[in-house]
Design a protein around this motif. Structure first.
Motif, PDB file in Angstrom:
ATOM      1  N   PRO A   1     -10.492   8.238  -0.996  1.00  0.00           N
ATOM      2  CA  PRO A   1     -11.090   8.860   0.191  1.00  0.00           C
ATOM      3  C   PRO A   1     -12.169   9.889  -0.140  1.00  0.00           C
TER       4      PRO A   1
ATOM      5  N   TRP B   1      -9.189  -1.865   3.704  1.00  0.00           N
ATOM      6  CA  TRP B   1      -8.545  -1.427   2.463  1.00  0.00           C
ATOM      7  C   TRP B   1      -9.523  -0.588   1.651  1.00  0.00           C
ATOM      8  N   TYR B   2      -9.080   0.569   1.154  1.00  0.00           N
ATOM      9  CA  TYR B   2      -9.994   1.424   0.402  1.00  0.00           C
ATOM     10  C   TYR B   2      -9.285   2.046  -0.788  1.00  0.00           C
TER      11      TYR B   2
ATOM     12  N   ARG C   1       0.829  -1.215   0.000  1.00  0.00           N
ATOM     13  CA  ARG C   1       0.000   0.000   0.000  1.00  0.00           C
ATOM     14  C   ARG C   1       0.861   1.262   0.000  1.00  0.00           C
ATOM     15  N   SER C   2       2.005   1.200   0.634  1.00  0.00           N
ATOM     16  CA  SER C   2       2.891   2.365   0.683  1.00  0.00           C
ATOM     17  C   SER C   2       3.441   2.730  -0.698  1.00  0.00           C
TER      18      SER C   2
ATOM     19  N   HIS D   1     -13.967  10.751   9.000  1.00  0.00           N
ATOM     20  CA  HIS D   1     -12.615  10.222   9.219  1.00  0.00           C
ATOM     21  C   HIS D   1     -12.581   8.752   8.806  1.00  0.00           C
ATOM     22  N   ILE D   2     -11.492   8.355   8.177  1.00  0.00           N
ATOM     23  CA  ILE D   2     -11.317   6.980   7.706  1.00  0.00           C
ATOM     24  C   ILE D   2     -10.177   6.342   8.499  1.00  0.00           C
ATOM     25  N   MET D   3     -10.443   5.191   9.067  1.00  0.00           N
ATOM     26  CA  MET D   3      -9.412   4.475   9.808  1.00  0.00           C
ATOM     27  C   MET D   3      -8.416   3.844   8.829  1.00  0.00           C
ATOM     28  N   GLU D   4      -7.149   3.905   9.190  1.00  0.00           N
ATOM     29  CA  GLU D   4      -6.093   3.322   8.359  1.00  0.00           C
ATOM     30  C   GLU D   4      -5.644   2.006   8.982  1.00  0.00           C
ATOM     31  N   ASN D   5      -5.780   0.920   8.219  1.00  0.00           N
ATOM     32  CA  ASN D   5      -5.264  -0.368   8.668  1.00  0.00           C
ATOM     33  C   ASN D   5      -5.106  -1.276   7.460  1.00  0.00           C
TER      34      ASN D   5
ATOM     35  N   ASP E   1     -14.438   2.464   9.584  1.00  0.00           N
ATOM     36  CA  ASP E   1     -13.393   1.459   9.414  1.00  0.00           C
ATOM     37  C   ASP E   1     -13.850   0.504   8.324  1.00  0.00           C
TER      38      ASP E   1
ATOM     39  N   GLY F   1      -5.891   5.012  -2.807  1.00  0.00           N
ATOM     40  CA  GLY F   1      -5.771   5.763  -1.565  1.00  0.00           C
ATOM     41  C   GLY F   1      -5.690   7.259  -1.764  1.00  0.00           C
TER      42      GLY F   1
END
Length: 720
Positions: A623, A619-620, A191-192, A675-679, A616, A198
């Motif tokens: 945004p 994976w998305y 993902r990075s 707000h979107i949680m990042e995981n 939450d 993203g």
């Protein structure tokens, strides 16, 4: 500006591209199941193999076409699917052409745009498919240069040789790539490493929606097409006793008038079709009809009777057990301080901005449909069965949808359009008026809930939930005698670990009023009852509402979500004379916590100051699309909680248009912060899960401010 995108792609051109063979690289998926899809090339397909259509087509010119297998009704798949593909394929979004797939579940798997499933159900396959195409192109280039793949890389539709800077555009490589076998395994990006996924990229469909070039169902035209409007019986099961069409036939452009039957679930709705040269003539002809209906043989129920009966059932019956842990009944029997309350949620119409419409052309050897289709594979199967036409001869084409909310996944309106086309032996567009769309249903079912429970030492010792409302599955021939499969929808699974005595049951309840999915389905009503009751138990325990939930929801992701909600809303620093309410629900693999802040209005009642939503969804993709969907869900929930409901008098829907089914206006909308949680978790849904928590968060906030519990929706903010 993005290039113009061809959204009105003909079957002939589609098959032409699909048959390019060695002159284009075409990769698709052969579906055994959504989770078991094999990457395959057209020339690998034998007569005995699974059917496929290409999802990615790269021509010798370098042009890239992506097939979007799901509909676009505002939720953003037309942007998200290409954004996924472009990421691993290494092409630029502005150089991608996007077309809609035709309905065919054997070729595309599940195509229903519902259950917030488009991304969560297909993103892994799309990533792998795109990376496979990229690696085949890199291999083709490396072979041409006589070098290893390690010194080559793909970027912006080209393959580069690192040491020399030499490059091929993808089109120069497709013939060689076509000779290669698709690799079994490919390395996906971390993902990075994403450059598109993203990121809040602008939607590809926005320019077309702005300049009017985008084709919605109502815009669709085919050669020789006529237009039809239908005056249907306002009660589903009623019949046409007689009709006088003399005035209708006098209207210029009206060609024919006849009785028609539309299949609705497993029953029929009768009506009179007016066929004309224009939509206007058809609608005017419809107004001029004089019809006598036969509505005998079934009950004409009214709203008050519905809720009286549901409440009576909840007082007398235990219902069909859906889930049970421990022994709630025994524990409740010994408690004197139990909480025993009832919640009610209303029927709702869908009221998408684009009313129902469909173009159909019935011919002796095939049926073709065009329109705002939310489930092209379902509709293909249904039309094939209803009209005894081989499935391979039923063609379902998607246009853009002006909203759907589940209504346009239903099969009734294409069924009616095909029936009319068959009768007149010509293609026809059937257009529903706003009033038709609002009053014919099917509707979101109104439901009454009874909740019983107790707390001891600050914790829930027992919780018992019963619901009485129509089961959508029963309209689809699901077996009676089993509880509604969505009885716990919206309730967070970690509660089952902390509450030792808990049960859910469904009390069967039937009416002649047709019901159907509505955005977030049963979670839209369940969530209000469940999270209102949890809040009442927290108050009975003398606990902070957020901390009470944290004590009962031990899962790490939920804990992080609640902590984030507390942080962004300033939950721990709230002041006197400010009402704060919290609710948290799970829907389609996504959990959303919302905090609503209310205050007293100078004119009386309360006003909503702000809503904080924390999602939450794992994976998305984009945004901006998530923010838009969360905001839209909250606004839709606001209307359903405080402004509108569908009611019935003598079996007929009362609310016909926006003058009496009041929608939120811009001045009604509070500040919304998302707000979107990042995981790194798997993708969940986005389009629906933010709707269920709003109503309970709002009513919990009103209780915090005023001490008044609201247990029945809708209610007026001005009258609190």
């Amino acid at each position: 500006m993005p290039q113009t995108i061809n959204t009105d792609f003909s079957r002939r051109n589609f098959l032409k591209i699909a048959g390019l063979g060695g002159t284009a690289l075409c990769l698709g998926l052969s579906f055994i199941s959504e989770a078991n899809a094999e990457i395959i090339k057209p020339h690998n397909v034998s007569a005995n193999s699974f059917e496929m259509n290409p999802w990615i087509i790269i021509e010798t010119s370098g042009k890239v076409t992506i097939v979007n297998h799901r509909s676009e009704m505002g939720q953003g798949s037309y942007q998200s699917v290409p954004q996924i593909v472009a990421e691993e394929l290494e092409v630029d979004l502005e150089n991608i052409n996007v077309i809609f797939a035709q309905g065919n579940k054997e070729k595309y798997g599940n195509q229903i745009t519902g259950g917030s499933s488009t991304i969560r159900g297909s993103y892994k396959n799309l990533l792998k498919l795109s990376a496979t195409a990229r690696e085949m192109l890199i291999t083709a280039a490396a072979t041409k240069w006589g070098v290893s793949n390690d010194v080559c890389y793909a970027s912006s539709g080209h393959v580069y040789h690192k040491p020399t800077g030499k490059k091929f555009h993808y089109g120069e490589l497709v013939e060689d790539a076509n000779k290669l076998a698709a690799p079994k395994e490919v390395k996906l990006k971390k993902r990075s490493e994403y450059r598109l996924i993203g990121k809040p990229l602008h939607r590809k469909d926005s320019p077309m929606k702005t300049d009017g070039s985008l084709i919605f169902g109502l815009d669709k035209r085919v050669e020789g097409m006529l237009f039809a409007a239908v005056e249907r019986n306002p009660r589903l099961r009623g019949k046409v006793k007689s009709f006088d069409d003399s005035e209708a036939r006098k209207i210029k452009g009206v060609r024919d008038v006849f009785t028609i039957t539309m299949k609705v679930h497993n029953t029929n709705r009768e009506g009179i079709a007016v066929v004309a040269d224009t939509t206007w003539a058809a609608l005017e002809g419809k107004k001029a009809l004089k019809i006598v209906w036969d509505d005998s043989g079934f009950e004409h129920i009214s709203t008050a009777d519905i809720y009286t009966r549901q409440l009576d059932l909840l007082q007398k019956e235990e219902g069909l057990s859906f889930k049970k842990i421990g022994d709630p009944d025994s524990v409740l029997k010994d408690k004197n301080n139990k909480l025993d309350v009832v919640y009610q949620t209303p029927y709702q119409s869908h009221f998408a901005m684009e009313p129902i419409n469909c173009v159909a052309h019935y011919q002796d050897n095939k049926i073709e449909i065009w329109g705002p289709i939310q489930a092209p594979d379902w509709i293909r199967d249904a039309i094939s069965a209803d009209f005894k036409m081989p499935k391979e001869n039923v063609i379902v084409n998607m246009t853009f949808l002006g909203g759907g909310f589940g209504r346009k996944a239903f099969t009734d309106y294409p069924n009616e359009a095909v029936a009319i086309s068959k009768k007149i032996k010509a293609p026809v567009q059937v257009v529903w008026s706003r009033e038709d769309d609002a009053t014919q249903g099917p509707f979101r079912p109104g439901i009454t809930y009874r909740a019983e429970g107790t707390v001891e030492n600050g914790a829930i010792t027992v919780a018992k939930f019963r619901m009485a409302g129509q089961n959508i599955g029963h309209w689809q021939s699901e077996e009676r005698g089993k509880p509604n499969g969505s009885t716990t929808e919206g309730f967070l699974a970690p509660y089952f670990d902390s509450i030792k005595n808990i049960s859910f049951s469904d009390i069967p309840f039937e009416t002649p009023i047709p019901v159907l999915w509505w955005r977030s389905v049963y979670a839209s009503t369940n969530g209000f009852a469940f999270e209102s009751f949890i809040d009442e138990l927290a108050h009975q325990a003398g606990k902070d509402a957020l901390e009470f939930r944290k004590e009962h929801l031990k899962e790490e992701r939920v804990q992080n979500l609640l902590d984030k909600a507390a942080e962004v809303s300033g939950w721990k620093s709230r002041k006197k004379n400010e009402g704060f309410g919290l609710a948290i629900t799970e829907c389609f693999k996504t959990t959303v916590a919302q905090v609503v802040k209310v205050s007293k209005n100078a004119e009386g009642g309360v006003k909503i100051d702000k809503v904080w939503a924390v999602m939450d969804c794992g994976w998305y993709v984009n945004p901006d699309i998530i923010h838009a969907q969360v905001e839209g869900s909250i606004i839709m929930a606001l209307g359903a909680a405080t402004m509108h409901e569908q009611t019935f008098t003598n079996g007929m829907a009362d609310k016909q248009n926006f003058y009496n089914y009041i929608m939120p206006r811009i001045y009604d909308i509070p500040l919304i912060e998302v707000h979107i949680m990042e995981n790194g978790e798997d993708a969940g849904g986005v389009g629906e899960p933010a709707l269920p928590p709003f109503a309970p968060a709002l009513t919990n906030a009103i209780f915090d401010l005023t001490g008044k519990r609201i247990r029945k929706l809708p209610f007026a903010l001005s009258e609190v």
